[in-house]
Design a protein around this motif. Structure first.
Motif, short mmCIF file in Angstrom:
data_model
loop_
_atom_site.label_atom_id
_atom_site.label_comp_id
_atom_site.label_asym_id
_atom_site.label_seq_id
_atom_site.Cartn_x
_atom_site.Cartn_y
_atom_site.Cartn_z
N ASP A 141 0.84 -1.19 0.00
CA ASP A 141 0.00 0.00 0.00
C ASP A 141 0.88 1.25 0.00
O ASP A 141 0.64 2.20 0.75
CB ASP A 141 -0.93 -0.01 1.22
CG ASP A 141 -2.13 0.90 1.03
OD1 ASP A 141 -2.29 1.44 -0.08
OD2 ASP A 141 -2.90 1.09 1.99
N GLU A 142 1.91 1.23 -0.86
CA GLU A 142 2.87 2.33 -0.88
C GLU A 142 2.23 3.65 -1.30
O GLU A 142 2.61 4.71 -0.79
CB GLU A 142 4.03 2.00 -1.84
CG GLU A 142 4.98 0.92 -1.35
CD GLU A 142 4.46 -0.48 -1.63
OE1 GLU A 142 3.32 -0.59 -2.15
OE2 GLU A 142 5.17 -1.46 -1.32
N LEU A 143 1.27 3.59 -2.23
CA LEU A 143 0.65 4.83 -2.70
C LEU A 143 -0.06 5.56 -1.57
O LEU A 143 0.09 6.78 -1.41
CB LEU A 143 -0.33 4.52 -3.83
CG LEU A 143 -1.11 5.72 -4.40
CD1 LEU A 143 -0.16 6.78 -4.92
CD2 LEU A 143 -2.08 5.27 -5.48
N GLN A 144 -0.82 4.83 -0.77
CA GLN A 144 -1.56 5.46 0.33
C GLN A 144 -0.60 6.04 1.37
O GLN A 144 -0.81 7.16 1.86
CB GLN A 144 -2.49 4.43 0.98
CG GLN A 144 -3.34 5.00 2.11
CD GLN A 144 -4.29 6.07 1.63
OE1 GLN A 144 -4.83 5.97 0.54
NE2 GLN A 144 -4.50 7.09 2.44
N HIS A 145 0.46 5.29 1.70
CA HIS A 145 1.41 5.77 2.71
C HIS A 145 2.18 6.99 2.20
O HIS A 145 2.39 7.96 2.95
CB HIS A 145 2.38 4.65 3.09
CG HIS A 145 1.70 3.45 3.66
ND1 HIS A 145 0.64 3.54 4.52
CD2 HIS A 145 1.93 2.11 3.48
CE1 HIS A 145 0.23 2.32 4.86
NE2 HIS A 145 1.00 1.45 4.25
N GLY A 146 2.60 6.96 0.93
CA GLY A 146 3.32 8.11 0.38
C GLY A 146 2.42 9.34 0.31
O GLY A 146 2.87 10.47 0.57
N THR A 147 1.15 9.14 -0.03
CA THR A 147 0.21 10.25 -0.06
C THR A 147 0.02 10.85 1.33
O THR A 147 -0.07 12.07 1.50
CB THR A 147 -1.14 9.78 -0.62
OG1 THR A 147 -0.94 9.24 -1.94
CG2 THR A 147 -2.14 10.92 -0.70
N ASN A 148 -0.03 9.99 2.35
CA ASN A 148 -0.18 10.48 3.71
C ASN A 148 1.03 11.30 4.16
O ASN A 148 0.89 12.29 4.88
CB ASN A 148 -0.39 9.30 4.66
CG ASN A 148 -1.74 8.63 4.46
OD1 ASN A 148 -2.66 9.24 3.91
ND2 ASN A 148 -1.85 7.39 4.87
N ILE A 149 2.22 10.90 3.73
CA ILE A 149 3.43 11.66 4.09
C ILE A 149 3.37 13.05 3.47
O ILE A 149 3.61 14.07 4.15
CB ILE A 149 4.70 10.91 3.64
CG1 ILE A 149 4.86 9.60 4.42
CG2 ILE A 149 5.93 11.78 3.83
CD1 ILE A 149 6.02 8.75 3.96
N LEU A 150 3.07 13.11 2.18
CA LEU A 150 3.00 14.42 1.51
C LEU A 150 1.89 15.29 2.10
O LEU A 150 2.07 16.49 2.31
CB LEU A 150 2.78 14.22 0.01
CG LEU A 150 3.95 13.61 -0.77
CD1 LEU A 150 3.56 13.40 -2.22
CD2 LEU A 150 5.18 14.49 -0.69
N ARG A 151 0.74 14.68 2.36
CA ARG A 151 -0.38 15.46 2.89
C ARG A 151 -0.04 16.03 4.26
O ARG A 151 -0.36 17.19 4.55
CB ARG A 151 -1.62 14.57 2.98
CG ARG A 151 -2.88 15.33 3.37
CD ARG A 151 -4.07 14.40 3.42
NE ARG A 151 -4.33 13.79 2.13
CZ ARG A 151 -4.35 12.49 1.90
NH1 ARG A 151 -4.12 11.66 2.88
NH2 ARG A 151 -4.61 12.03 0.70
N LYS A 152 0.59 15.24 5.12
CA LYS A 152 0.97 15.73 6.44
C LYS A 152 2.03 16.82 6.33
O LYS A 152 2.00 17.81 7.07
CB LYS A 152 1.50 14.55 7.28
CG LYS A 152 1.91 14.94 8.69
CD LYS A 152 0.73 15.43 9.50
CE LYS A 152 1.13 15.71 10.93
NZ LYS A 152 0.00 16.20 11.77
N MET A 153 2.98 16.65 5.41
CA MET A 153 4.03 17.63 5.24
C MET A 153 3.46 18.97 4.78
O MET A 153 3.87 20.03 5.26
CB MET A 153 5.06 17.11 4.23
CG MET A 153 6.34 17.95 4.15
SD MET A 153 7.68 17.05 3.33
CE MET A 153 6.94 16.79 1.71
N PHE A 154 2.49 18.94 3.89
CA PHE A 154 1.88 20.18 3.42
C PHE A 154 0.98 20.82 4.47
O PHE A 154 0.79 22.03 4.47
CB PHE A 154 1.08 19.93 2.14
CG PHE A 154 1.92 19.46 0.99
CD1 PHE A 154 3.21 19.94 0.82
CD2 PHE A 154 1.45 18.53 0.08
CE1 PHE A 154 3.99 19.52 -0.23
CE2 PHE A 154 2.22 18.11 -0.98
CZ PHE A 154 3.50 18.60 -1.14
#
Length: 511
Positions: free
Chosen positions: A234-247
């Motif tokens: 589920d790399e896409l969901q985890h990577g999206t969560n990292i970017l969303r939190k960073m922004f």
């Protein structure tokens, strides 16, 4: 028989686009749409199910970020490979300016650790926590050495990869001793010395962990691989969560990425479903009344769909008592901001000649952020309790149609609806707490008090408390105040004060 054919080419720039296709033909038409890029074509109701997806450029950056972090975990202990991966992590978006590498290193690690904590935090041990702390130090050292920078002061404090979870049954966690011991200067100096040596031990341990082949290095790498392996699939969901939190931590970072325009065009939605009971014909009814909280500021549009038309949705700010403006019985798109009391959503309607059978309704929210409003309780299992009173009006000199006293045993938010059998009657409804006016409104034939909260008394003073049925009365109140019908009061908005922001009376007398 085909009467005409035509081919047209539409060229769009890179990014996320939403287009509406309009076709006019006297009899019928057939269209084939072909593209080299994946796209969705559907009617409005079906298309809304796809708007929660991120753009392709955003997804590519998220996958590339997760790939580079995974390679850094596999190459842990090899400085050259880690330095290369550091540059790739910082430039996860190919369109990002490489001259601005890692101005957001702290936000990146906070976002990474937030993702790990929310995903696998319950399965994390002390060894995993120390391994990720060493990993963050290794990444930062590799970047600083590559840039010729100073390693001192990278973080004011060591980053904490995972929140320490404390057993809620432990009652001694927040207890403070009654008599705190006063420490002498020698005690303070001894404590600082112990802390200094303990900190030095951890620094030396991390240094050994960075050396390939050492026992600490193998242990640390094994802990990293074990925890990272739980994220595979589920790399896409985890990577999206990292970017969303960073922004969310640093919104200005979005300007450095090529998918900035995609985020500005993105929309998110959430549906809440509930049910209602049977409603007789020619009756006013309340479909639902719920309180929602706003976790973050966002522009949100709200709509309600049910088996009956002509519904009126009201949204009231519980802190200010102001109602969101409406257009054609629908609230305008409104910028919701976090507050203490939340927002009351109230949907009312009226049946015509036929009754309304029990059914379901849908409350849809569409906004610019994924952090939309959340209900304070489960809507599917909640309902509205109603109490209907019908009576006759007898003319009297003060022109008072009725007066009821309401007693409650607990704080109760309520909606009051008053209607007359004669549609052209001009009257006014006032809600008092003793001599204080809580709400007043004038209307013709029909008046709705959207939301008013009846607070319970702090001390039990009467055996009649707890009765929800209003008690009809034409006498003066026990406090000696004159009839409410003769009290002058300016029209006010519905008020729902918060207990911690508005002073609460010891005893209430709602009329």
């Amino acid at each position: 028989e085909t009467t005409a054919t035509k081919t047209s080419r539409l060229t769009l720039p890179a990014g996320l686009h939403t287009l509406r296709l309009s076709v006019a033909a006297p009899y019928a038409w057939h269209a084939d749409i072909i593209s080299n890029t994946p796209f969705v074509i559907a009617d409005t109701e079906s298309f809304v199910n796809h708007i929660n997806r991120e753009s392709l450029r955003y997804q590519a950056a998220a996958l590339r970020l997760m790939k580079m972090i995974g390679e850094s975990v596999e190459n842990f202990g090899e400085p050259d490979e880690v330095s290369k991966n550091v540059q790739e992590i910082a430039c996860a978006d190919k369109g990002r300016d490489k001259d601005k590498v890692f101005p957001d290193i702290k936000a990146f690690f906070e976002s990474l650790f937030y993702m790990l904590d929310t995903t696998i935090g319950e399965h994390i041990t002390t060894q995993h926590r120390e391994a990720w702390t060493t990993f963050s130090t290794t990444i930062v050292r590799a970047y600083k050495i590559g840039e010729g920078g100073n390693l001192h002061g990278i973080f004011e404090t060591d980053p904490v990869p995972f929140t320490k979870r404390v057993d809620s049954s432990d009652d001694t966690v927040n207890e403070k001793p009654d008599n705190e011991k006063q420490f002498s200067d020698s005690d303070v100096h001894a404590a600082k010395t112990i802390q200094k040596h303990f900190r030095g031990h951890h620094v030396r341990k991390r240094t050994r962990a960075m050396r390939k082949g050492t026992k600490v290095n193998l242990t640390t790498k094994g802990a990293l691989q074990d925890s990272w392996g739980k994220l595979e699939g589920d790399e896409l969901q985890h990577g999206t969560n990292i970017l969303r939190k960073m922004f969310s931590l640093r919104p200005e970072l979005l300007d450095q990425y090529s998918f900035k325009e995609d985020k500005e065009k993105s929309a998110y939605f959430v549906d809440y479903h509930g049910s209602h009971t049977d409603v007789p014909a020619r009756s006013w009814f309340l479909l639902f009344r719920e309180v929602f909280m706003a976790p973050h500021s966002a522009l949100i549009s709200v709509s309600v769909t049910a088996a009956v038309s002509g519904l009126l949705l009201r949204i009231i700010d519980n802190d200010t008592g102001k109602e969101v403006p409406t257009i054609c019985n629908r609230p305008k798109p409104y910028h919701f901001t976090p507050n203490k009391g939340g927002y009351t959503f109230l949907c009312e309607g009226r049946t015509l000649e036929g009754p309304l059978a029990a059914g379901k309704y849908r409350l849809r929210m569409v906004g610019t952020s994924q952090d939309l409003l959340t209900p304070i309780r489960d809507i599917t299992s909640s309902g509205v309790e109603s109490n209907e009173i019908k009576d006759y009006y007898t003319p009297e000199r003060n022109n008072i149609m009725f007066r009821y006293t309401v007693n409650v045993s607990a704080d109760t938010p309520a909606t009051v609806q008053v209607s007359t059998s004669k549609a052209d009657v001009n009257f006014r409804v006032e809600v008092f707490d003793g001599s204080d006016v809580l709400f007043t409104k004038e209307g013709i034939g029909h008046i709705v008090v959207p939301c008013v909260t009846f607070y319970a008394d702090e001390v039990e003073t009467s055996s009649a408390k707890g009765r929800r049925t209003p008690q009809k009365s034409r006498a003066k109140s026990s406090t000696g105040v004159k009839s409410p019908g003769r009290t002058k009061a300016s029209p006010t908005a519905p008020v729902v004060p918060e207990p911690d922001t508005a002073p609460r009376k010891k005893n209430h007398n709602y009329i």
